[in-house]
Write an enzyme that holds these catalytic residues in place. Sequence first.
Site, PDB file in Angstrom:
ATOM      1  N   GLU A 202     -32.976  41.664  43.004  1.00 17.27           N
ATOM      2  CA  GLU A 202     -33.677  40.819  42.038  1.00 17.27           C
ATOM      3  C   GLU A 202     -35.108  41.306  41.823  1.00 17.27           C
ATOM      4  O   GLU A 202     -35.823  41.602  42.782  1.00 17.27           O
ATOM      5  CB  GLU A 202     -33.682  39.388  42.597  1.00 17.27           C
ATOM      6  CG  GLU A 202     -34.130  38.316  41.650  1.00 17.27           C
ATOM      7  CD  GLU A 202     -33.883  36.922  42.264  1.00 17.27           C
ATOM      8  OE1 GLU A 202     -32.725  36.516  42.379  1.00 17.27           O
ATOM      9  OE2 GLU A 202     -34.868  36.269  42.638  1.00 17.27           O
ATOM     10  N   HIS A 402     -32.748  30.155  56.056  1.00 17.75           N
ATOM     11  CA  HIS A 402     -32.534  31.508  55.525  1.00 17.75           C
ATOM     12  C   HIS A 402     -32.320  31.523  54.022  1.00 17.75           C
ATOM     13  O   HIS A 402     -32.230  32.590  53.421  1.00 17.75           O
ATOM     14  CB  HIS A 402     -31.359  32.178  56.215  1.00 17.75           C
ATOM     15  CG  HIS A 402     -30.004  31.868  55.637  1.00 17.75           C
ATOM     16  ND1 HIS A 402     -29.542  30.590  55.421  1.00 17.75           N
ATOM     17  CD2 HIS A 402     -29.010  32.691  55.225  1.00 17.75           C
ATOM     18  CE1 HIS A 402     -28.325  30.650  54.921  1.00 17.75           C
ATOM     19  NE2 HIS A 402     -27.973  31.891  54.777  1.00 17.75           N
TER      20      HIS A 402
END
Lengths: 479, 144
Positions: A202, A402
């Site tokens: 990304e 996470h």
Amino acid sequence: MKLRRIEGDLWEIPREGRMRVPGRVYSAGPPAPDDPALQQVANVAHLPGILRFSLAMPDIHWGYGFPIGGVAAMDAEHGAVSPGGVGYDINCGVRVLTTSLEEEDVRARLHAITAQLYRDIPTGVGASRAIPRLSDDELDEVLASGARWAVRRGFAAASDDAERCEEGGRLSGADPSEVSARARARGADQLGTLGSGNHFLELDRIAEVYDPAVAEAFGLVPGRVALQIHSGSRGLGYQVCDEFIAEIAARGGEFGDDYAHLPDPQLAAAPIASALGQRYLGAMQAAANFAWANRQVMTGLAVRALLHALRISERDLGARVLYDVCHNVAKLEEHEVDGAARRVLVHRKGATRCFGPGDPRVPAPYRAAGQPVLIPGDMGRYSYVLAGTARAMTDTFGSSCHGAGRLLSRGEALRRGRGRSIARELAARGIEVIARGKKTLAEEMSEAYKDVAQVVAVMDGAGISRLVARLEPMGVIKG
Amino acid sequence: MRLALPQPFEDLGHTADVGVRVRGATAEEALARLVLAFATLASGGAGVAAEREERVAVQGGPGHAGSAVALLRELLYRLATEGLVPAACEVLRVDAAGAEAIVAFGRRDPVRHAEGADVKAVTWHVARLEREDGGWVAQAVFDV
């Protein structure tokens, strides 16, 4: 499932039956008592040698054996290691690179850049051949050296990339000889590939900084562009985990009643000190090194793709690894337990290490601030960078969440995505996404995930990790 | 009993991964359906043209469920390394010691099976192959 509030967003599952310790769950609001993930927190508490609590972070969701978002620390001498507590995708993890690019540099050529990244980094089911297939000797080097192997071969943003990874991008206890021929067959041509499911690469803009001093130490400048890579040990790690769970399940009776009668077969465990436990740890660490090498090769490929697409020099790109963290791992660490330093094996299954300021295990450039904690969200909203705290060291064995955590099953996400073009919806919001399969986009759409802003707010509010910056997606590639 | 794609299965609604449940009159029939549910996940429900037939035998346990997991693990390895997807399956034997099946394999086609899941592992979590309601039930959660 019985629950009682300890304080704020922290809830306890009281010890009962054969649980050795209570469960502790961080949650934005009261956890749903019928959530199967809570039973998994209680199940983990049955493992021999577990210390203090079976922990779950606020991105907790139903996994197998351990919940996703689970943390369990075991006494290193008398405790258990559970391959299911690491998971199949050993050292699935995320890294963030900072760059000198401004948002407008990328926005103008976003499609071309995203398409170049998609061309150069193999994605999707069975993705392979990012680099020539490795020989067995080369694979041994990867399994022993981790990220350093890839840096030595020129796959890097800068020469010190590996030093900016958790553990320096390499676990020293790796034993490549414990990685089977079958695991090697699954991994030999997959180095430098993204994979599928929730893995992604990304391009982000640094949208907001919450702590300017720490952001500066981390190299995060508002308006600049960052790159995130989320992937793991590909088929090699899966095969390592698969084989050791099967072997331990078959031999569980050898280690006594405590090991033979665990509440979920996926928790199959062996004593850390046993030959079988040591063999697993050697193989698991080798697979973790493969994952670091995988993310490092992709780093090199992504840097080259950006240079090519933007036709700029490395100096103008200014790419640096900010940090790289493991999400699925078990590591021998020293922690203070009941006032004394103890060596423990910390299982993090969908959780991130988050060591606090001053810890010598944090790279020197970040030591005063605390370890960078990288928390990806979903492809339509945002991700966060946080910093580790002293409180995490006392409360969670230096562990944080996470990610966002799934909210919908994949089937339900597909049903809700029917008749919609997720790519077009994202494009309307300025996010360019390219994926191998349409189904992946529906399964991974924002609604399928919790709002990661709420998840990190729980960690920040509890003092486990502090907010540093928010990243927002511009270009995404998925499997 | 030889069974071929497609076969019905229930989705367990697992949050992160995919869980399936099937039923059969015998343990062998239920396990064959579980094999074909795995094939459906991998193929995305598109047809699989059988190319070759093979006898697959695995050691298994603990219990019938452990043997079911063992057979699926073997088939998943074939999928991951050779791209082989079961098109039909006859389970000859399944017990606490292992399983033996004749499997007709086709190949995963990147275009035809583009909507198939990347099935990466067979977990032991809530794995079942046991008697229920006068028949047999089998279930497994796959990591995808």
